[in-house]
Design an enzyme around this catalytic site. Structure first.
Site, short mmCIF file in Angstrom:
data_model
loop_
_atom_site.label_atom_id
_atom_site.label_comp_id
_atom_site.label_asym_id
_atom_site.label_seq_id
_atom_site.Cartn_x
_atom_site.Cartn_y
_atom_site.Cartn_z
CE1 TYR A 174 33.33 48.99 -8.51
CE2 TYR A 174 31.62 47.47 -7.84
CZ TYR A 174 32.49 47.93 -8.79
OH TYR A 174 32.54 47.33 -10.03
CG LEU A 194 38.44 43.59 -10.40
CD1 LEU A 194 38.77 44.97 -9.83
CD2 LEU A 194 37.00 43.23 -10.09
N1 PDD Z 1 31.88 43.31 -10.86
N2 PDD Z 1 35.86 42.39 -13.81
C1 PDD Z 1 35.18 43.54 -13.61
C2 PDD Z 1 35.48 44.71 -14.48
C3 PDD Z 1 34.21 43.60 -12.58
O1 PDD Z 1 33.55 44.75 -12.37
C4 PDD Z 1 33.94 42.44 -11.80
C5 PDD Z 1 32.95 42.46 -10.68
C6 PDD Z 1 34.67 41.27 -12.07
C7 PDD Z 1 34.46 40.01 -11.28
O2 PDD Z 1 34.98 40.10 -9.98
P1 PDD Z 1 34.39 39.23 -8.79
O3 PDD Z 1 34.48 37.80 -9.19
O4 PDD Z 1 35.25 39.55 -7.64
O5 PDD Z 1 32.94 39.66 -8.61
C8 PDD Z 1 35.63 41.29 -13.07
C9 PDD Z 1 30.96 43.55 -9.76
C10 PDD Z 1 30.21 42.34 -9.35
C11 PDD Z 1 30.08 44.74 -10.08
O6 PDD Z 1 30.62 45.68 -10.66
O7 PDD Z 1 28.90 44.76 -9.72
#
Ligand code: PDD
Length: 286
Positions: free
Chosen positions: A32, A204
């Site tokens: 996703y 991530l």
């Molecule tokens: N989550 N680490 C994890 C485990 C995450 O699930 C997310 C994002 C991030 C931050 O990544 P980014 O800056 O690209 O949003 C870090 C999303 C928003 C979610 O699961 O809804």
């Protein structure tokens, strides 16, 4: 009235149904992406797309994503979110529908593509200024969390532990290292040095994380991408989480102990102010 996208169709959420044989449902076999839009303009869309493509490659899910940007735009229009201050699109691609077996379907199947849009409301400045709290939670995830898979059970349990403890965020810890949050990345600040875990298989590669690292350097701050030991947090001056649905969130208390002075610090404030200014400029260029 809201509309979601499912395999080429625009449907009401209650009409959007997937077969029980979907491998996302049965096996968490999917990926996703969550992409933010500021006043109807997607922010860092290319980076989100690149991460999605990389993940699809790693998982060998072969979906045609040439129309994905178009779907994102249309989701905002159909859900009347074009003028929303902040919104985001959630996109999920699973390997598709097939009789249950662990290995990939032998006959090729079409991946399932699902997307929805939602408004996001930033906490008030007053709330933000008060700072937020977090607890540390053991990281129980697999060894490839750099791929944004829909397999989120350990993240779900970690976030619920935070909710049960009455705090905002869960800080995942493995082998004494503070890695990232259950749904966001983590930074600690020591003086004028901003520290965050390097990109690797154990976090991530957050798009917001990358952007904030660049922003910090532009502001003349020192940035170190290295593991942060949990013990170090006792002498950190500031801490914050970053993410698409987190933006920059100051953490003033971890496991009941104050971070630094226990108030939102100057480095986090500078970064947040610069971040908001960039977003404003981005939105204004629509
Ligand atoms: N989550 N680490 C994890 C485990 C995450 O699930 C997310 C994002 C991030 C931050 O990544 P980014 O800056 O690209 O949003 C870090 C999303 C928003 C979610 O699961 O809804």
């Amino acid at each position: 009235m809201s509309f979601v996208y499912l395999d080429g169709a625009w449907l009401r959420p209650e009409e959007a149904l997937i077969p029980v044989g979907d491998r996302g449902f049965l096996l968490s076999d999917g990926i996703y992406e969550v992409t933010p839009a500021y006043r109807g303009r997607f922010f860092l869309m290319e980076r989100h797309r690149a991460r999605l493509l990389r993940g699809m490659c790693e998982l060998r899910i072969d979906a045609d994503i040439t129309r994905v940007e178009r779907v994102h735009e249309e989701l905002l229009d159909r859900n009347e979110l074009r003028d929303a201050e902040i919104s985001y699109v959630y996109l999920q691609i699973t390997r598709g529908v097939a009789p249950r077996s662990h290995a990939f379907p032998t006959d090729p199947v079409a991946p399932t593509v699902y997307a929805f849009a939602r408004e996001y409301v930033r906490p008030s400045l007053e709330r933000w200024n008060a700072g937020f709290d977090a607890i540390t939670v053991p990281d129980r995830r697999w060894a490839r969390v750099d791929i944004k898979t829909i397999s989120l059970l350990p993240n779900v349990l970690a976030q619920q532990a935070a909710v049960d403890a009455g705090v905002k965020d869960a800080l995942l810890v493995r082998d004494g290292v503070a890695l990232e949050g259950a749904h966001n990345n983590f930074f600690a600040v020591f003086g004028e040095t901003v520290v965050t875990h390097p990109n690797s298989n154990v976090i991530l590669p957050g798009i917001t994380r990358g952007y904030v690292v660049e922003l910090a350097r532009e502001l003349g701050l020192e940035v170190e991408e290295r593991p942060i030991q949990v013990e170090e947090l006792a002498r950190a001056d500031e801490a914050f989480f970053t993410g698409t649905t987190t933006e920059i969130r100051p953490t003033v208390e971890i496991d009941g102990r104050p971070v630094g002075s226990g108030a939102v610090g100057p480095v986090t404030r500078r970064l947040f102010a610069a971040f908001i200014e960039r977003l404003e400029r981005h939105a204004a260029a629509r």
